[in-house]
Design a protein around this motif. Structure first.
Motif, PDB file in Angstrom:
ATOM      1  N   UNK A 229       0.859  -1.180   0.000  1.00 59.95           N
ATOM      2  CA  UNK A 229       0.000   0.000   0.000  1.00 59.95           C
ATOM      3  C   UNK A 229       0.900   1.236   0.000  1.00 59.95           C
ATOM      4  N   UNK A 230       0.417   2.366  -0.488  1.00 58.26           N
ATOM      5  CA  UNK A 230       1.248   3.571  -0.509  1.00 58.26           C
ATOM      6  C   UNK A 230       1.641   4.049   0.890  1.00 58.26           C
ATOM      7  N   UNK A 231       0.704   4.015   1.851  1.00 61.82           N
ATOM      8  CA  UNK A 231       0.974   4.504   3.200  1.00 61.82           C
ATOM      9  C   UNK A 231       0.211   3.643   4.201  1.00 61.82           C
ATOM     10  N   UNK A 232       0.926   2.872   4.988  1.00 62.12           N
ATOM     11  CA  UNK A 232       0.295   1.957   5.944  1.00 62.12           C
ATOM     12  C   UNK A 232      -0.442   2.715   7.044  1.00 62.12           C
TER      13      UNK A 232
ATOM     14  N   UNK B 102       2.233  -3.848   3.577  1.00 65.01           N
ATOM     15  CA  UNK B 102       3.393  -3.033   3.954  1.00 65.01           C
ATOM     16  C   UNK B 102       3.535  -1.867   2.985  1.00 65.01           C
ATOM     17  N   UNK B 103       4.318  -0.881   3.401  1.00 67.24           N
ATOM     18  CA  UNK B 103       4.641   0.218   2.491  1.00 67.24           C
ATOM     19  C   UNK B 103       6.147   0.262   2.267  1.00 67.24           C
ATOM     20  N   UNK B 104       6.610   1.253   1.512  1.00 68.80           N
ATOM     21  CA  UNK B 104       8.029   1.352   1.158  1.00 68.80           C
ATOM     22  C   UNK B 104       8.933   1.609   2.353  1.00 68.80           C
ATOM     23  N   UNK B 105       8.414   2.228   3.412  1.00 70.77           N
ATOM     24  CA  UNK B 105       9.243   2.534   4.577  1.00 70.77           C
ATOM     25  C   UNK B 105       9.417   1.331   5.499  1.00 70.77           C
ATOM     26  N   UNK B 106       8.705   0.243   5.238  1.00 71.57           N
ATOM     27  CA  UNK B 106       8.833  -0.956   6.053  1.00 71.57           C
ATOM     28  C   UNK B 106       7.755  -1.112   7.104  1.00 71.57           C
ATOM     29  N   UNK B 107       6.881  -0.114   7.245  1.00 65.66           N
ATOM     30  CA  UNK B 107       5.769  -0.237   8.181  1.00 65.66           C
ATOM     31  C   UNK B 107       4.809  -1.312   7.677  1.00 65.66           C
ATOM     32  N   UNK B 108       4.215  -2.053   8.611  1.00 64.23           N
ATOM     33  CA  UNK B 108       3.323  -3.158   8.248  1.00 64.23           C
ATOM     34  C   UNK B 108       2.074  -3.102   9.105  1.00 64.23           C
ATOM     35  N   UNK B 109       0.953  -3.428   8.504  1.00 62.07           N
ATOM     36  CA  UNK B 109      -0.284  -3.614   9.260  1.00 62.07           C
ATOM     37  C   UNK B 109      -0.724  -5.058   9.053  1.00 62.07           C
ATOM     38  N   UNK B 110      -1.017  -5.733  10.171  1.00 66.63           N
ATOM     39  CA  UNK B 110      -1.445  -7.128  10.133  1.00 66.63           C
ATOM     40  C   UNK B 110      -2.912  -7.184  10.522  1.00 66.63           C
ATOM     41  N   UNK B 111      -3.697  -7.877   9.713  1.00 71.14           N
ATOM     42  CA  UNK B 111      -5.131  -7.980   9.928  1.00 71.14           C
ATOM     43  C   UNK B 111      -5.510  -9.413  10.241  1.00 71.14           C
TER      44      UNK B 111
END
Length: 107
Positions: A33-36, A72-81
């Motif tokens: 995604x572009x921004x997590x 995840x986004x390009x900065x490495x942030x991740x959201x887990x659902x």
């Protein structure tokens, strides 16, 4: 006869929507995604996986559990659902900055 026609029409609309969502997601990288943070802010409990895929325009990355997905986004942030019975029940945001701070050795 009218009820049967209405049910068939509803099924066709649902199938068409699902195909369109997956077709749009096929053009994007898996689990991106572009921004997590913005994606995380817009999550609501009870959303279906097809609604999430429509918002992200990307198929999620399946995690170890059958009902766990991640983006995840390009900065490495991740959201887990985590989904239960096809509905979003809980989610967690993991920031890349938090992981790098935790992995640094204290001086």
């Amino acid at each position: 006869m009218f009820a049967a026609s209405a049910i068939v029409f509803w099924l066709l609309l649902t199938f068409n929507r699902a195909v369109r969502v997956v077709k749009n997601a096929a053009d994007s990288p898996v689990g991106h995604v572009p921004n997590v943070v913005m994606f995380h802010a817009g999550l609501v409990q009870g959303a279906t996986l097809i609604q999430i895929v429509a918002r992200t325009r990307s198929l999620g990355r399946r995690l170890a559990g059958d009902d766990d997905w991640a983006w995840s986004d390009d900065s490495g942030d991740t959201v887990k659902l985590h989904f239960e019975n096809g509905r979003l029940r809980r989610w967690t945001l993991e920031r890349a900055a938090d992981a790098s701070v935790a992995s640094e050795d204290p001086v």
